[in-house]
Design an enzyme around this catalytic site. Sequence first.
Site, mmCIF file in Angstrom:
data_model
loop_
_atom_site.group_PDB
_atom_site.id
_atom_site.type_symbol
_atom_site.label_atom_id
_atom_site.label_comp_id
_atom_site.label_asym_id
_atom_site.label_seq_id
_atom_site.Cartn_x
_atom_site.Cartn_y
_atom_site.Cartn_z
ATOM 1 N N GLN A 211 56.762 36.048 33.540
ATOM 2 C CA GLN A 211 56.032 36.876 34.812
ATOM 3 C C GLN A 211 57.260 37.160 35.811
ATOM 4 O O GLN A 211 57.260 38.012 36.529
ATOM 5 C CB GLN A 211 54.922 36.079 35.316
ATOM 6 C CG GLN A 211 53.797 35.951 34.322
ATOM 7 C CD GLN A 211 53.850 34.728 33.577
ATOM 8 O OE1 GLN A 211 54.664 33.975 33.360
ATOM 9 N NE2 GLN A 211 52.489 34.195 33.323
ATOM 10 N N ASP A 252 47.185 29.075 41.587
ATOM 11 C CA ASP A 252 45.901 29.220 41.072
ATOM 12 C C ASP A 252 44.601 28.716 41.403
ATOM 13 O O ASP A 252 43.545 29.159 41.464
ATOM 14 C CB ASP A 252 46.114 29.235 39.228
ATOM 15 C CG ASP A 252 47.231 30.079 39.051
ATOM 16 O OD1 ASP A 252 48.452 29.778 39.201
ATOM 17 O OD2 ASP A 252 46.756 31.358 38.756
HETATM 18 O O1 MRU Z 1 49.330 33.052 33.906
HETATM 19 P P1 MRU Z 1 49.321 33.900 35.045
HETATM 20 O O2 MRU Z 1 50.362 34.692 34.868
HETATM 21 O O3 MRU Z 1 47.857 34.355 35.486
HETATM 22 O O4 MRU Z 1 49.562 32.687 36.121
HETATM 23 C C1 MRU Z 1 49.498 33.108 37.541
HETATM 24 C C2 MRU Z 1 50.821 33.140 38.265
HETATM 25 O O5 MRU Z 1 51.308 34.206 38.090
HETATM 26 C C3 MRU Z 1 51.108 31.933 38.966
HETATM 27 O O6 MRU Z 1 50.652 30.709 38.765
HETATM 28 C C4 MRU Z 1 51.097 32.549 40.444
HETATM 29 O O7 MRU Z 1 52.213 31.874 41.040
HETATM 30 C C5 MRU Z 1 49.765 32.243 41.188
HETATM 31 S S1 MRU Z 1 48.811 33.350 40.821
HETATM 32 C C6 MRU Z 1 48.687 34.075 42.426
#
Ligand code: MRU
Length: 372
Positions: A211, A252
């Site tokens: 990501q 999260d």
């Molecule tokens: O697995 P994902 O891509 O949904 O994970 C989320 C994230 O991109 C990160 O953990 C992020 O830093 C927090 S979400 C604002």
Amino acid sequence: MDVGGRHFRTIWVKPDDEGVVQLIDQRFLPYSFIIEEVHSVKQMATAIREMHVRGAGLIGVSAGFGMYLAAIETPAHPTASGFDERVARAAEQLKATRPTAVNLSWAIERQLRSMADGKTAEEKVTLALRTANSIAEEDVEHCRMIGQHGLKLIQDIARRKAGDRVNLLTHCNAGWLAFVDYGSATAPIYAAHDSGLAVHVWVSETRPRNQGSKLTAWELGEHGVPHTVIADSAAGHLMQRGEVDLVIVGTDRTTCTGDVANKIGTYLKALAAKDNEIPFYVALPSSSIDWKMRDGRKEIPIEQRSAEEVKRIGGWLDGRHAEVHLAPEASAAANIGFDITPRHLVTGLITERGICQANEKSIFSLFPEHAS
Ligand code: MRU
């Protein structure tokens, strides 16, 4: 934020058809910009589980729109009780999609409470649309405010460095693609860049789904923010060399005591930041705070995804999506999605109401309505 000079949000109701939700399908960024049309709660559940949409804020907003789609999919149950049963099933279906981001259940519970106020199915549909849109609008405003509060941290560093560029480091994507607009970790960076400060961002690639290199790098590039993609393991070295002034990541789920769940690899960055006396901030809207959980390591559910995501890597080749193998077919692999950064490694939390320390007292002083 802008894509090719045109303003986009990550999700919206189709302007000429209220029965359709449109969203940016993130699986193919940065090489293809695809807008997906979602017509049903089932399709929305797939979009969340398979990560067409991802990131805590956007997962919550998508679930809010998913509940609205569930509401309009209920013509066979014009009575309020038939309606409620169907919508309750949809809520369970959506809640089962991804376990770590608390925004998911937060948005679904809010929709259920809002629809309960409607007396007829028709009224409930109206309320569901209004609530989905409110959740999205609040997300935008909260991220904008996080940008304003976090900007002050960057301004302080810029003053200390007397005009030299400020080097930030972020992990994964807590950018506008993880929300509706602005992002959480990126909002202060965009605000600083837009105000004319010289900023540069180290973007850790974020294996296994990348990501960082695919989404954060693309976002920053579209906005003209100077950045450099690094391997996840390079962060500690850069910190030792004095090349990082400030770390800002998203989350999260953060407990009301300040423990932070974020993409796997965040904890190691926090440890390295502590060892090098570099401020480590977490940017989050209050919708990512779990007001019931107190011990992140014991209580926050950690998503385990398919081992195939570790053993293969997707990218683009000659303009087309391609996947290649990275490990022997026979090797086992583990794909742990998130880790917990304990509160003592966190310098502060940047929220829509201001910056607080990562502890219960400081968090509740900003959000006293949750104290009971
Ligand atoms: O697995 P994902 O891509 O949904 O994970 C989320 C994230 O991109 C990160 O953990 C992020 O830093 C927090 S979400 C604002």
